[in-house]
Design an enzyme around this catalytic site. Structure first.
Site, PDB file in Angstrom:
ATOM      1  CD  GLU A  80     -71.935  42.731  -8.012  1.00  0.00           C
ATOM      2  OE1 GLU A  80     -70.926  43.219  -8.165  1.00  0.00           O
ATOM      3  OE2 GLU A  80     -71.796  42.159  -6.600  1.00  0.00           O
ATOM      4  CG  ASP A 101     -66.866  46.761 -10.954  1.00  0.00           C
ATOM      5  OD1 ASP A 101     -66.382  46.132 -10.201  1.00  0.00           O
ATOM      6  OD2 ASP A 101     -68.068  47.293  -9.985  1.00  0.00           O
ATOM      7  CD  GLU A 159     -63.785  49.752 -10.263  1.00  0.00           C
ATOM      8  OE1 GLU A 159     -63.695  51.491 -10.575  1.00  0.00           O
ATOM      9  OE2 GLU A 159     -62.317  49.449  -9.935  1.00  0.00           O
ATOM     10  CG  HIS A 217     -55.868  45.849  -1.980  1.00  0.00           C
ATOM     11  ND1 HIS A 217     -54.865  46.796  -3.072  1.00  0.00           N
ATOM     12  CD2 HIS A 217     -56.704  46.012  -2.639  1.00  0.00           C
ATOM     13  CE1 HIS A 217     -55.009  45.706  -4.771  1.00  0.00           C
ATOM     14  NE2 HIS A 217     -56.716  45.551  -4.217  1.00  0.00           N
ATOM     15  CG  HIS A 222     -59.277  48.618  -2.974  1.00  0.00           C
ATOM     16  ND1 HIS A 222     -60.515  48.267  -2.257  1.00  0.00           N
ATOM     17  CD2 HIS A 222     -60.325  48.242  -3.900  1.00  0.00           C
ATOM     18  CE1 HIS A 222     -61.817  48.247  -2.914  1.00  0.00           C
ATOM     19  NE2 HIS A 222     -61.383  47.978  -4.291  1.00  0.00           N
ATOM     20  NE  ARG A 272     -57.255  51.014 -10.760  1.00  0.00           N
ATOM     21  CZ  ARG A 272     -55.799  50.582 -11.632  1.00  0.00           C
ATOM     22  NH1 ARG A 272     -55.269  51.652 -11.768  1.00  0.00           N
ATOM     23  NH2 ARG A 272     -55.237  49.243 -11.396  1.00  0.00           N
TER      24      ARG A 272
HETATM   25  C1  UD1 Z   1     -59.282  45.742  -8.684  1.00  0.00           C
HETATM   26  C2  UD1 Z   1     -60.272  46.215  -9.212  1.00  0.00           C
HETATM   27  C3  UD1 Z   1     -61.402  46.993  -8.278  1.00  0.00           C
HETATM   28  C4  UD1 Z   1     -61.654  46.002  -7.320  1.00  0.00           C
HETATM   29  C5  UD1 Z   1     -60.620  45.207  -6.886  1.00  0.00           C
HETATM   30  C6  UD1 Z   1     -60.637  44.548  -5.721  1.00  0.00           C
HETATM   31  C7  UD1 Z   1     -59.383  47.068 -11.751  1.00  0.00           C
HETATM   32  C8  UD1 Z   1     -59.826  48.411 -12.967  1.00  0.00           C
HETATM   33  N1  UD1 Z   1     -60.029  47.133 -10.517  1.00  0.00           N
HETATM   34  O1  UD1 Z   1     -58.013  47.271  -8.932  1.00  0.00           O
HETATM   35  O2  UD1 Z   1     -62.435  46.726  -9.214  1.00  0.00           O
HETATM   36  O3  UD1 Z   1     -62.351  46.575  -6.436  1.00  0.00           O
HETATM   37  O4  UD1 Z   1     -59.529  45.289  -7.639  1.00  0.00           O
HETATM   38  O5  UD1 Z   1     -59.278  44.658  -4.559  1.00  0.00           O
HETATM   39  O6  UD1 Z   1     -60.224  46.203 -12.178  1.00  0.00           O
HETATM   40  N2  UD1 Z   1     -51.684  43.396  -5.692  1.00  0.00           N
HETATM   41  C9  UD1 Z   1     -50.449  42.709  -5.304  1.00  0.00           C
HETATM   42  N3  UD1 Z   1     -51.381  41.150  -4.893  1.00  0.00           N
HETATM   43  C10 UD1 Z   1     -52.696  40.607  -4.844  1.00  0.00           C
HETATM   44  C11 UD1 Z   1     -53.592  42.086  -5.789  1.00  0.00           C
HETATM   45  C12 UD1 Z   1     -52.848  42.691  -5.943  1.00  0.00           C
HETATM   46  O7  UD1 Z   1     -49.063  42.391  -5.628  1.00  0.00           O
HETATM   47  O8  UD1 Z   1     -52.708  39.668  -4.655  1.00  0.00           O
HETATM   48  C13 UD1 Z   1     -50.780  44.252  -6.039  1.00  0.00           C
HETATM   49  C14 UD1 Z   1     -50.051  44.623  -7.590  1.00  0.00           C
HETATM   50  O9  UD1 Z   1     -48.937  45.381  -7.307  1.00  0.00           O
HETATM   51  C15 UD1 Z   1     -51.160  44.974  -8.430  1.00  0.00           C
HETATM   52  C16 UD1 Z   1     -51.649  46.525  -7.735  1.00  0.00           C
HETATM   53  O10 UD1 Z   1     -52.153  45.592  -6.899  1.00  0.00           O
HETATM   54  O11 UD1 Z   1     -50.733  45.628  -9.686  1.00  0.00           O
HETATM   55  C17 UD1 Z   1     -53.103  46.360  -8.405  1.00  0.00           C
HETATM   56  O12 UD1 Z   1     -53.891  45.852  -8.796  1.00  0.00           O
HETATM   57  P1  UD1 Z   1     -55.645  45.828  -9.799  1.00  0.00           P
HETATM   58  O13 UD1 Z   1     -56.137  44.541 -10.094  1.00  0.00           O
HETATM   59  O14 UD1 Z   1     -54.403  46.343 -10.924  1.00  0.00           O
HETATM   60  O15 UD1 Z   1     -55.910  47.160  -9.226  1.00  0.00           O
HETATM   61  P2  UD1 Z   1     -57.171  47.506  -7.635  1.00  0.00           P
HETATM   62  O16 UD1 Z   1     -57.073  48.498  -7.084  1.00  0.00           O
HETATM   63  O17 UD1 Z   1     -56.488  45.503  -7.051  1.00  0.00           O
HETATM   64  N1  UDP Z   2     -62.010  41.180   1.914  1.00  0.00           N
HETATM   65  C1  UDP Z   2     -61.327  39.851   1.922  1.00  0.00           C
HETATM   66  N2  UDP Z   2     -59.665  40.039   3.362  1.00  0.00           N
HETATM   67  C2  UDP Z   2     -59.440  41.307   3.850  1.00  0.00           C
HETATM   68  C3  UDP Z   2     -59.967  42.243   2.762  1.00  0.00           C
HETATM   69  C4  UDP Z   2     -61.504  42.072   2.491  1.00  0.00           C
HETATM   70  O1  UDP Z   2     -61.550  38.638   1.936  1.00  0.00           O
HETATM   71  O2  UDP Z   2     -58.314  41.541   4.468  1.00  0.00           O
HETATM   72  C5  UDP Z   2     -63.101  40.606   1.108  1.00  0.00           C
HETATM   73  C6  UDP Z   2     -64.250  41.072   1.647  1.00  0.00           C
HETATM   74  O3  UDP Z   2     -64.974  40.607   2.713  1.00  0.00           O
HETATM   75  C7  UDP Z   2     -64.756  41.194   0.028  1.00  0.00           C
HETATM   76  C8  UDP Z   2     -64.086  41.681  -0.870  1.00  0.00           C
HETATM   77  O4  UDP Z   2     -62.927  40.962   0.267  1.00  0.00           O
HETATM   78  O5  UDP Z   2     -66.065  40.014  -0.028  1.00  0.00           O
HETATM   79  C9  UDP Z   2     -64.503  42.647  -0.953  1.00  0.00           C
HETATM   80  O6  UDP Z   2     -63.130  43.205  -1.915  1.00  0.00           O
HETATM   81  P1  UDP Z   2     -62.252  44.312  -1.830  1.00  0.00           P
HETATM   82  O7  UDP Z   2     -62.656  45.361  -1.329  1.00  0.00           O
HETATM   83  O8  UDP Z   2     -61.233  44.197  -2.552  1.00  0.00           O
HETATM   84  O9  UDP Z   2     -63.285  44.792  -3.990  1.00  0.00           O
HETATM   85  P2  UDP Z   2     -64.645  45.372  -4.263  1.00  0.00           P
HETATM   86  O10 UDP Z   2     -65.802  44.370  -3.411  1.00  0.00           O
HETATM   87  O11 UDP Z   2     -64.461  46.869  -3.597  1.00  0.00           O
HETATM   88  O12 UDP Z   2     -64.663  45.385  -5.343  1.00  0.00           O
END
Ligand code: UD1
Ligand code: UDP
Length: 366
Positions: free
Chosen positions: A118, A96, A132, A238, A205, A207
Site C-alpha cells: 500500500e 502508514d 500517517e 474504537h 478514530h 487523532r
Molecule cells: C492506529 C494508527 C492509525 C490507524 C488506527 C487503526 C498510528 C499512529 N495510528 O491509531 O493510523 O488508522 O490505528 O485503528 O499508528 N486500544 C485498545 N485496544 C485495542 C486497540 C486500541 O485498548 O485493541 C486503545 C489503547 O488505549 C491505545 C489507543 O486505543 O492506547 C490508541 O491506539 P493507537 O494504536 O495508539 O492509535 P489508533 O488511533 O488506534
Molecule cells: N473494522 C472492523 N471492525 C470494526 C470497524 C472496522 O473489522 O468494528 C475494519 C474495517 O472493515 C476496515 C478496518 O477495520 O478493514 C479499518 O480500520 P480502522 O478504521 O481502524 O483504520 P484505518 O483504515 O483508518 O487505518
C-alpha cells in the site's frame, strides 16, 4: 528458500496483510515469519483469529493512551532484537502506522530490504492525517520494493523521484480479504434491530478528530436520528479511551443509536453491506464501502483515496456539524444523489493483489 519477515500491529494492517500471509504460506520457496507488535491488542487479535493466523513473535507493546513516541520507541527496540535473531532477506510492512514506520526505520539502519504494501498514498498535507502522511512518505523513501495499490499511487511515487523499477501496481489486498468475508445471508441481532430503518454505520478514530471535531460529528448524527423516524445508527466504538469517552457522553443515551464493541472484520464487512450509508474517518473503509456500492461520507478535510472521490462514491464532508448534518440529509432525501453515489465501483483490483505481491517478491529477491 527466501526468508520473509512480516511485521504489523494494528487492525487495518492485519486485515490487509493476512491475505498476503496466506499466499506466502502456500509457497514452498518462502520461509514466512510473522512478528506482531501488538500496537493494538484486542482489535489485532480478533483479525488473527478470523484468518486463523498465529504470530511467531509478539512484542505486546500496547498501553492505554499510548503516545506516538512510546509506540515508536517500543517498536524500534523490540524489532531490532527480532531482526538480529531472524536475519530476514526482506521485511514486509503495510501502510502508514507507527508500527510500519518504526519497523522500516529499524530495517533501514540495518540495511535490510523493505517491501512496502500500500505504497504511494498521499494527501500532500504532512499534518493530515497525522502522523500517517509522514509515516507513509518516510517508508516509501526507505523501501526497496513498493507495492502501489493503484495507478494513481504509482504516479505519486514517480512524481517523488522513486525509480519506476522499484514499483509494482498490485491492486489493494482489501479486495482479496473481502472475497473471504462478505456473505449474502449474514444476519445478527443488531441488524434485525435496524432492519425496519435506514442504517447509518459510523466509525471514528483519527487523532486529528479527537476532542471537539468528534463531538461535532456525533452531534450531527444525533440530530439526524432524532429528526428522521426511519433512521438508526450503529457505531462500533474504537477502543481508544478518548473515543469511548466522547461517544458515551454524546451518544450514550440515544434510543436509535447503538454503541457497540469493535466488531470482527467478517461482521463489519457484512454490516457495511446492510447499511444505507457509511460515515467514517477511516482509511480502509473508504475502499471497502464503495466496492460494494455503499455511499461514504468521509468526516475529514482531505483524503489519500482520490479514486473514490473521482468515481463519485466518496464525499468529503469535514467535521463541521451543520455540513455533516446536511450531507446526510441530502442522501436521505435525494434519491438521484443517493443513486449516483451507490453504484458499486472498485478501483482496487481483482482480488489477486496478494498473489502479485508474492510473485514480485520472488522475482526481486533471489
Ligand atoms: C492506529 C494508527 C492509525 C490507524 C488506527 C487503526 C498510528 C499512529 N495510528 O491509531 O493510523 O488508522 O490505528 O485503528 O499508528 N486500544 C485498545 N485496544 C485495542 C486497540 C486500541 O485498548 O485493541 C486503545 C489503547 O488505549 C491505545 C489507543 O486505543 O492506547 C490508541 O491506539 P493507537 O494504536 O495508539 O492509535 P489508533 O488511533 O488506534
Ligand atoms: N473494522 C472492523 N471492525 C470494526 C470497524 C472496522 O473489522 O468494528 C475494519 C474495517 O472493515 C476496515 C478496518 O477495520 O478493514 C479499518 O480500520 P480502522 O478504521 O481502524 O483504520 P484505518 O483504515 O483508518 O487505518
Amino acid at each position: 528458500m527466501i526468508k520473509i519477515l512480516t511485521v504489523f500491529g494494528t487492525r487495518p494492517e492485519a486485515i490487509k496483510m493476512c491475505p498476503v500471509i496466506r499466499e506466502m504460506q502456500r509457497n514452498s520457496d518462502i520461509s514466512n515469519i510473522l512478528c506482531v507488535t501488538g500496537q493494538h491488542r484486542e482489535m489485532l487479535d480478533s483479525v488473527l483469529d478470523i484468518f486463523d493466523i498465529c504470530a511467531d513473535y509478539d512484542l505486546n507493546i500496547m498501553k492505554d493512551n499510548q503516545t506516538l513516541l512510546s509506540v515508536t520507541q517500543c517498536v524500534i527496540e523490540g524489532i531490532d532484537k527480532i531482526l538480529d535473531k531472524v536475519s530476514p532477506d526482506l521485511v514486509l510492512v503495510h501502510g502508514d502506522t507507527t508500527t510500519a514506520y518504526a519497523t522500516a526505520l529499524a530495517c533501514f539502519y540495518r540495511k535490510i530490504p523493505i517491501g512496502h504494501v500500500e505504497a504511494g498514498l498521499r494527501t500532500y498535507d504532512i499534518k493530515q492525517p497525522f502522523p500517517e502522511e509522514f509515516n507513509r512518505k518516510s517508508i516509501d523513501m526507505m523501501a526497496e520494493i513498493l507495492f502501489a495499490p493503484t495507478e494513481n499511487a504509482r504516479r505519486n511515487l514517480i512524481g517523488e523521484g522513486i525509480p519506476e523499477d522499484k514499483i509494482t501496481v498490485t491492486g489493494n489486498t482489501i479486495i482479496d480479504a473481502m472475497g473471504m468475508t462478505v456473505k449474502p445471508d449474514y444476519m445478527d441481532e443488531n441488524l434485525l434491530w435496524a432492519s425496519d430503518s435506514r442504517l447509518v454505520l459510523l466509525t471514528a478514530h483519527r487523532r486529528e478528530n479527537l476532542g471537539e471535531p468528534m463531538k461535532r460529528i456525533f452531534l450531527a448524527v444525533k440530530r439526524i436520528v432524532e429528526e428522521y423516524e426511519d433512521v438508526k445508527c450503529i457505531f462500533p466504538v474504537h477502543l481508544n479511551p478518548l473515543v469511548q469517552e466522547t461517544a458515551e457522553k454524546v451518544l450514550g443515551n440515544v434510543d436509535k443509536i447503538r454503541l457497540i464493541r469493535p466488531m470482527d472484520v467478517v461482521s463489519f464487512h457484512n454490516y457495511i453491506a446492510h447499511s444505507f450509508l457509511v460515515l467514517t474517518d477511516s482509511g480502509g473503509i473508504q475502499e471497502e464501502a464503495p466496492a460494494i456500492g455503499k455511499p461514504v461520507l468521509v468526516i475529514r478535510d482531505v483524503t489519500e483515496r482520490p479514486e473514490g472521490i473521482q468515481s463519485g462514491s466518496l464525499k468529503l464532508v469535514g467535521t463541521d456539524e451543520k455540513n455533516i448534518y446536511s450531507s446526510i440529509k441530502c442522501l436521505l432525501e435525494n434519491k438521484d444523489e443517493y443513486h449516483k453515489m451507490s453504484i458499486a465501483k472498485n478501483p482496487y483490483g481483482d482480488g489477486n493483489a496478494s498473489k502479485r505481491i508474492v510473485d514480485t517478491v520472488l522475482n526481486r529477491i533471489k
